[in-house]
Design an enzyme around this catalytic site. Structure first.
Site, PDB file in Angstrom:
ATOM      1  N   ASP A   1       8.342 -13.580  17.249  1.00  0.00           N
ATOM      2  CA  ASP A   1       7.766 -13.136  15.987  1.00  0.00           C
ATOM      3  C   ASP A   1       7.052 -11.797  16.120  1.00  0.00           C
ATOM      4  O   ASP A   1       7.195 -10.926  15.290  1.00  0.00           O
ATOM      5  CB  ASP A   1       6.817 -14.215  15.410  1.00  0.00           C
ATOM      6  CG  ASP A   1       5.807 -14.734  16.430  1.00  0.00           C
ATOM      7  OD1 ASP A   1       5.792 -14.266  17.583  1.00  0.00           O
ATOM      8  OD2 ASP A   1       5.024 -15.632  16.064  1.00  0.00           O
TER       9      ASP A   1
ATOM     10  N   LYS B   1       2.764  -4.864  17.129  1.00  0.00           N
ATOM     11  CA  LYS B   1       1.415  -4.377  16.816  1.00  0.00           C
ATOM     12  C   LYS B   1       1.140  -3.080  17.542  1.00  0.00           C
ATOM     13  O   LYS B   1       1.421  -2.956  18.737  1.00  0.00           O
ATOM     14  CB  LYS B   1       0.366  -5.400  17.251  1.00  0.00           C
ATOM     15  CG  LYS B   1       0.041  -6.401  16.188  1.00  0.00           C
ATOM     16  CD  LYS B   1      -1.192  -7.216  16.556  1.00  0.00           C
ATOM     17  CE  LYS B   1      -1.213  -8.461  15.704  1.00  0.00           C
ATOM     18  NZ  LYS B   1      -2.333  -9.347  16.036  1.00  0.00           N
TER      19      LYS B   1
ATOM     20  N   GLY C   1       6.659 -19.587  16.665  1.00  0.00           N
ATOM     21  CA  GLY C   1       6.518 -18.414  15.798  1.00  0.00           C
ATOM     22  C   GLY C   1       7.802 -17.784  15.312  1.00  0.00           C
ATOM     23  O   GLY C   1       7.871 -17.272  14.200  1.00  0.00           O
TER      24      GLY C   1
ATOM     25  N   ARG D   1       2.543 -20.985   8.446  1.00  0.00           N
ATOM     26  CA  ARG D   1       3.840 -20.560   8.978  1.00  0.00           C
ATOM     27  C   ARG D   1       4.917 -20.495   7.897  1.00  0.00           C
ATOM     28  O   ARG D   1       5.817 -19.678   7.942  1.00  0.00           O
ATOM     29  CB  ARG D   1       4.329 -21.550  10.046  1.00  0.00           C
ATOM     30  CG  ARG D   1       3.658 -21.406  11.376  1.00  0.00           C
ATOM     31  CD  ARG D   1       4.482 -22.112  12.445  1.00  0.00           C
ATOM     32  NE  ARG D   1       3.665 -22.494  13.589  1.00  0.00           N
ATOM     33  CZ  ARG D   1       3.334 -21.677  14.590  1.00  0.00           C
ATOM     34  NH1 ARG D   1       3.740 -20.434  14.582  1.00  0.00           N
ATOM     35  NH2 ARG D   1       2.591 -22.103  15.588  1.00  0.00           N
TER      36      ARG D   1
ATOM     37  N   ASP E   1       2.317  -8.492  20.861  1.00  0.00           N
ATOM     38  CA  ASP E   1       0.885  -8.198  20.760  1.00  0.00           C
ATOM     39  C   ASP E   1       0.381  -7.687  22.112  1.00  0.00           C
ATOM     40  O   ASP E   1       0.495  -6.497  22.395  1.00  0.00           O
ATOM     41  CB  ASP E   1       0.169  -9.464  20.288  1.00  0.00           C
ATOM     42  CG  ASP E   1      -1.310  -9.258  20.067  1.00  0.00           C
ATOM     43  OD1 ASP E   1      -1.704  -8.132  19.700  1.00  0.00           O
ATOM     44  OD2 ASP E   1      -2.086 -10.206  20.272  1.00  0.00           O
TER      45      ASP E   1
ATOM     46  N   PHE F   1      -4.547  -9.152  12.231  1.00  0.00           N
ATOM     47  CA  PHE F   1      -3.979 -10.491  12.333  1.00  0.00           C
ATOM     48  C   PHE F   1      -3.162 -10.811  11.081  1.00  0.00           C
ATOM     49  O   PHE F   1      -3.647 -10.669   9.963  1.00  0.00           O
ATOM     50  CB  PHE F   1      -5.088 -11.531  12.527  1.00  0.00           C
ATOM     51  CG  PHE F   1      -4.566 -12.830  13.047  1.00  0.00           C
ATOM     52  CD1 PHE F   1      -4.272 -12.993  14.392  1.00  0.00           C
ATOM     53  CD2 PHE F   1      -4.334 -13.891  12.187  1.00  0.00           C
ATOM     54  CE1 PHE F   1      -3.775 -14.185  14.874  1.00  0.00           C
ATOM     55  CE2 PHE F   1      -3.833 -15.095  12.660  1.00  0.00           C
ATOM     56  CZ  PHE F   1      -3.553 -15.244  14.008  1.00  0.00           C
ATOM     57  N   VAL F   2      -1.938 -11.259  11.280  1.00  0.00           N
ATOM     58  CA  VAL F   2      -1.049 -11.559  10.149  1.00  0.00           C
ATOM     59  C   VAL F   2      -0.530 -12.996  10.237  1.00  0.00           C
ATOM     60  O   VAL F   2      -0.467 -13.582  11.323  1.00  0.00           O
ATOM     61  CB  VAL F   2       0.157 -10.586  10.107  1.00  0.00           C
ATOM     62  CG1 VAL F   2      -0.283  -9.183   9.719  1.00  0.00           C
ATOM     63  CG2 VAL F   2       0.897 -10.562  11.443  1.00  0.00           C
TER      64      VAL F   2
ATOM     65  N   ASP G   1       1.371 -18.033  12.504  1.00  0.00           N
ATOM     66  CA  ASP G   1       0.360 -19.006  12.075  1.00  0.00           C
ATOM     67  C   ASP G   1      -1.052 -18.569  12.417  1.00  0.00           C
ATOM     68  O   ASP G   1      -1.275 -17.707  13.264  1.00  0.00           O
ATOM     69  CB  ASP G   1       0.610 -20.345  12.765  1.00  0.00           C
ATOM     70  CG  ASP G   1       0.229 -20.288  14.242  1.00  0.00           C
ATOM     71  OD1 ASP G   1       0.733 -19.404  14.954  1.00  0.00           O
ATOM     72  OD2 ASP G   1      -0.603 -21.110  14.668  1.00  0.00           O
TER      73      ASP G   1
HETATM   74  P1  IMP Z   1       1.290 -11.740  23.217  1.00  0.00           P
HETATM   75  O1  IMP Z   1       1.646 -12.626  24.363  1.00  0.00           O
HETATM   76  O2  IMP Z   1      -0.179 -11.389  23.216  1.00  0.00           O
HETATM   77  O3  IMP Z   1       2.166 -10.510  23.067  1.00  0.00           O
HETATM   78  O4  IMP Z   1       1.390 -12.581  21.888  1.00  0.00           O
HETATM   79  C1  IMP Z   1       2.518 -13.096  21.433  1.00  0.00           C
HETATM   80  C2  IMP Z   1       2.233 -14.317  20.610  1.00  0.00           C
HETATM   81  O5  IMP Z   1       0.918 -14.332  20.047  1.00  0.00           O
HETATM   82  C3  IMP Z   1       3.168 -14.314  19.437  1.00  0.00           C
HETATM   83  O6  IMP Z   1       4.340 -14.980  19.770  1.00  0.00           O
HETATM   84  C4  IMP Z   1       2.359 -15.016  18.365  1.00  0.00           C
HETATM   85  O7  IMP Z   1       2.601 -16.403  18.437  1.00  0.00           O
HETATM   86  C5  IMP Z   1       0.919 -14.767  18.711  1.00  0.00           C
HETATM   87  N1  IMP Z   1       0.329 -13.711  17.840  1.00  0.00           N
HETATM   88  C6  IMP Z   1       0.010 -12.449  18.195  1.00  0.00           C
HETATM   89  N2  IMP Z   1      -0.486 -11.765  17.151  1.00  0.00           N
HETATM   90  C7  IMP Z   1      -0.470 -12.608  16.097  1.00  0.00           C
HETATM   91  C8  IMP Z   1      -0.836 -12.484  14.707  1.00  0.00           C
HETATM   92  O8  IMP Z   1      -1.287 -11.428  14.215  1.00  0.00           O
HETATM   93  N3  IMP Z   1      -0.660 -13.586  13.941  1.00  0.00           N
HETATM   94  C9  IMP Z   1      -0.177 -14.762  14.427  1.00  0.00           C
HETATM   95  N4  IMP Z   1       0.212 -14.912  15.705  1.00  0.00           N
HETATM   96  C10 IMP Z   1       0.051 -13.862  16.534  1.00  0.00           C
HETATM   97 MG    MG Z   2       4.532 -17.249  18.987  1.00  0.00          MG
END
Ligand code: IMP
Ligand code: MG
Length: 172
Positions: free
Chosen positions: A97, A128, A42, A162, A100, A149-150, A156
């Protein structure tokens, strides 16, 4: 699912924000032994564009980890066991990237500390606005966005989109 136009964050807006981030990061790491640690896939475009704006001597590492399946976080992080780097005594700048749930960055930050990094700070392109499973402190954030979601600029949907130059929402 399809792309929403116009983009949520345009290419010029990304470029402008990166210049400011690069200045702040440069000021912080001047005189420190910096290792930039990017999370693949990402962060790939963000990582490359940002590092080329840093007039610093840096080491560059990339780790490949995965938490998402489709539009949902799977709740576990895959690939961390094989992530290695010589980080003893290094100031690590972790690049991703998007923040979340917090699971990815928390786990990777812990791993980098285990490998001996003297400090591990985080820079994400997007953050987010949501309640996180794990709180993560981000020193630098490109843009705060709503809990939607983006895709694009590295982000991706199941491996697609991407390469888009701007960041878009996905719609019905
Ligand atoms: P986390 O571990 O839930 O904080 O998520 C991190 C990973 O989830 C990021 O590195 C992204 O690859 C993926 N991700 C989270 N939200 C999105 C989104 O809105 N679009 C695409 N990928 C996302
Ligand atoms: Mg990622």
């Amino acid at each position: 699912m399809k792309l929403v136009e116009p983009p949520l964050i345009s290419t010029p807006a990304i470029e402008q924000r990166l210049k400011l981030l690069a200045q702040e990061i440069t000021d912080y790491y001047r005189d420190k032994p910096l290792t930039v640690l990017g999370l693949l896939n990402g962060s790939i475009f963000f990582l490359v564009d940002l590092v080329r704006l840093l007039p610093l001597e840096t080491q560059l590492e990339c780790w490949r980890v995965q938490s998402y399946v489709g539009q949902q976080s799977s709740g576990t992080l895959q690939g961390l066991e094989s992530c290695q780097a010589e980080l003893r005594g290094r100031s690590v700048l972790l690049i991703d990237d998007i923040l979340d749930t917090g699971l990815t960055l928390h786990s990777v930050q812990t791993r980098a500390r285990e490998l001996g990094a003297s400090e591990v700070d985080i820079c994400v392109l997007l953050r987010k606005n949501r309640v996180r499973q794990i709180e993560v402190e981000t020193r630098w954030v490109g843009f705060d966005i709503a809990d939607e979601f983006v895709v694009g600029y590295g982000l991706d949907f199941n491996g697609h989109y991407r390469g888009l130059r701007a960041i878009h929402l996905m719609g019905e």
